[in-house]
Structures are given as structure tokens and as C-alpha cells.
Design a protein around this motif. Structure first.
Motif, PDB file in Angstrom:
ATOM      1  N   GLY A 132      -3.156  28.616 -19.416  1.00  0.00           N
ATOM      2  CA  GLY A 132      -2.771  28.715 -20.816  1.00  0.00           C
ATOM      3  C   GLY A 132      -3.770  29.532 -21.616  1.00  0.00           C
ATOM      4  N   GLY A 133      -3.276  30.258 -22.610  1.00  0.00           N
ATOM      5  CA  GLY A 133      -4.146  31.051 -23.467  1.00  0.00           C
ATOM      6  C   GLY A 133      -5.170  30.193 -24.202  1.00  0.00           C
ATOM      7  N   PHE A 134      -6.242  30.821 -24.654  1.00  0.00           N
ATOM      8  CA  PHE A 134      -7.369  30.101 -25.244  1.00  0.00           C
ATOM      9  C   PHE A 134      -7.330  30.118 -26.782  1.00  0.00           C
ATOM     10  N   TRP A 135      -8.301  29.387 -27.322  1.00  0.00           N
ATOM     11  CA  TRP A 135      -8.572  29.362 -28.768  1.00  0.00           C
ATOM     12  C   TRP A 135      -7.460  28.721 -29.592  1.00  0.00           C
ATOM     13  N   GLY A 140      -6.150  26.775 -22.435  1.00  0.00           N
ATOM     14  CA  GLY A 140      -6.981  26.804 -21.250  1.00  0.00           C
ATOM     15  C   GLY A 140      -6.550  25.932 -20.095  1.00  0.00           C
ATOM     16  N   TYR A 141      -5.435  25.220 -20.210  1.00  0.00           N
ATOM     17  CA  TYR A 141      -5.025  24.325 -19.134  1.00  0.00           C
ATOM     18  C   TYR A 141      -4.354  25.100 -18.001  1.00  0.00           C
ATOM     19  N   ALA A 142      -4.695  24.707 -16.768  1.00  0.00           N
ATOM     20  CA  ALA A 142      -4.030  25.273 -15.601  1.00  0.00           C
ATOM     21  C   ALA A 142      -2.636  24.677 -15.468  1.00  0.00           C
ATOM     22  N   ASN A 143      -1.689  25.520 -15.141  1.00  0.00           N
ATOM     23  CA  ASN A 143      -0.323  25.080 -14.861  1.00  0.00           C
ATOM     24  C   ASN A 143      -0.036  25.401 -13.394  1.00  0.00           C
ATOM     25  N   ILE A 144      -0.356  24.448 -12.524  1.00  0.00           N
ATOM     26  CA  ILE A 144      -0.255  24.659 -11.080  1.00  0.00           C
ATOM     27  C   ILE A 144       1.003  23.958 -10.570  1.00  0.00           C
ATOM     28  N   VAL A 177      -4.992  36.984 -23.791  1.00  0.00           N
ATOM     29  CA  VAL A 177      -5.260  35.628 -23.292  1.00  0.00           C
ATOM     30  C   VAL A 177      -5.507  34.659 -24.449  1.00  0.00           C
ATOM     31  N   SER A 178      -4.986  34.970 -25.606  1.00  0.00           N
ATOM     32  CA  SER A 178      -5.195  34.150 -26.798  1.00  0.00           C
ATOM     33  C   SER A 178      -3.898  33.475 -27.218  1.00  0.00           C
ATOM     34  N   GLY A 179      -4.018  32.221 -27.656  1.00  0.00           N
ATOM     35  CA  GLY A 179      -2.876  31.517 -28.207  1.00  0.00           C
ATOM     36  C   GLY A 179      -1.928  30.963 -27.158  1.00  0.00           C
ATOM     37  N   GLU A 180      -0.700  30.736 -27.564  1.00  0.00           N
ATOM     38  CA  GLU A 180       0.285  30.061 -26.726  1.00  0.00           C
ATOM     39  C   GLU A 180       0.944  31.042 -25.758  1.00  0.00           C
TER      40      GLU A 180
END
Length: 215
Positions: A132-135, A140-144, A177-180
Motif C-alpha cells: 500500500g502507498g505511504f503517508w 504501507g501494508y503488504a497485501n500478500i 507510492v503515495s496515498g491510496e
């Protein structure tokens, strides 16, 4: 969002301020955690006291997601390298484990450890996954969804939260890599900003005999 994932996200978020610990090749071997004993669904505050000693076990309120508070039991609260946080479905009796936030000195089932890079986690999984995108609050969560880390042995599952490093160049455009957004773990930009595991949590399924909450 399914219940299992929502709990993993919520309780990992409570530890979002935890510092990233870089992996040190000279560091001692990490304790390998399995979904057994004090890390099993049948764990309790009493088991933690028997295992770690009453002087190292503290139960009380801890910060939760979005300004909430949770009841949890902290083990080794004064040692950042060993601190673990245990949450309970039964908050009155401190039983029926719902999550464990692991310490930097531990290795989760599957070999994941705080401080590992995205590439290292991808290698453990055996295939790429989404990050998941940051900030933002749930970033930042992994979606495995597939691979070795998607289905662990035992009665727990893994929640991994990544965070960028602090010393990457200001010239790097981090917009992608920012946001949703969802970013592939093999995206070179994640390595450029030194993305590493920040929070590592084991979650547990909702007890079958416990009524589901109404939202």
C-alpha cells in the motif's frame, strides 16, 4: 474489508510510530516465533507471566488506531529490542489472543523480521505482492494474496507494514507510492527510498463462539 484483515490493520496501526530497525549482519540470531504456546490463540496474561515473569509483564491501555485506546499486555516494556504487545478478544480476563506485535529481536513464521527490505520479504514469499502507498493512516501494508507468506502453518496470520527510509534523495519523485495506491513489491522505487518492514504483527481468527460486533 474482511474481519481478519481489518484486525491485522487496526492493531498494527497502533504501533505505527515504532522505529525502523535496520538489519545488521552482525546482529545475534533472532528468536523464531511459531503460532504455539504464548503465541497460540489460547494464550493469556497468566501464561505470559508464567513464561516471562510478572516483573516483565504489564497490562493496561495502549494507543489504538485513529485515536482509540485498546487493552493490551506488554512484555519487556522497558527493552525496545524485546518489547511485545499482546491484545485480547476477552479484555476482561486477558485471554483469547487477537494479535501480537513482535519485537525487532524476533523472526515471524515464514522468516520475516523488522528491518528487512521489500526485496527480502518478496524472496521469502517466493513471488511479488502488493504494498500500500505511504503517508496516510493505513499506508504501507503488504497485501500478500499468494505465495509462501499468504498461508502460514498454525492458527495465526501475518500482517506486515513497510515504511520508507529517512535518507533518500529529495530528487526522487515519490508520488507513485503515495496515498491510496497499490504498488508491486518489485517496483524499483521501493528500493530507491529504502523501504523496510516497520511493524510486524501476528493476527488470530475471530473465536467461533464469540458473537461478531455490529457496526
Amino acid at each position: 474489508m474482511n474481519v481478519r484483515l481489518s484486525f491485522a490493520l487496526a492493531f498494527s496501526l497502533a504501533a505505527a510510530a515504532a522505529p525502523v530497525v535496520a538489519k545488521d549482519k552482525d546482529a545475534p540470531a533472532a528468536e523464531e516465533v511459531t503460532c504455539l504456546g504464548v503465541f497460540s490463540p489460547g494464550s493469556s496474561e497468566a501464561m505470559l507471566i508464567d513464561t516471562y515473569g510478572a516483573e516483565n509483564v504489564v497490562t493496561g491501555t495502549v494507543p489504538g488506531p485513529e485515536g482509540t485506546e485498546l487493552i493490551a499486555t506488554t512484555v519487556f516494556p522497558d527493552d525496545p529490542e524485546r518489547t511485545m504487545e499482546f491484545g485480547w478478544f476477552d479484555e476482561e480476563n486477558y485471554t483469547r489472543l487477537t494479535y501480537v506485535r513482535l519485537s525487532p529481536s524476533q523472526t515471524a513464521p515464514g522468516g520475516v523480521r523488522i528491518g528487512q527490505t521489500v526485496a527480502e520479504v518478496e524472496a521469502l514469499n517466493g513471488e511479488p505482492f502488493k504494498v500500500g502507498g505511504f503517508w496516510w493512516d493505513y499506508g504501507g501494508y503488504a497485501n500478500i494474496e499468494s505465495g509462501k507468506l499468504a498461508q502460514l502453518e498454525g492458527s495465526c496470520y501475518l500482517s506486515i507494514r513497510f515504511s520508507p527510509g529517512e535518507n533518500y534523495s529529495d530528487d526522487i519523485d515519490v508520488t507513485p507510492v503515495s496515498g491510496e495506491v497499490q504498488v508491486s513489491s518489485d517496483d524499483p522505487l521501493l528500493a530507491e527510498i529504502d523501504t523496510r518492514v516497520q511493524v510486524l504483527t501476528l493476527g488470530y481468527p475471530w473465536p467461533e463462539d464469540l458473537p461478531m460486533p455490529e457496526y
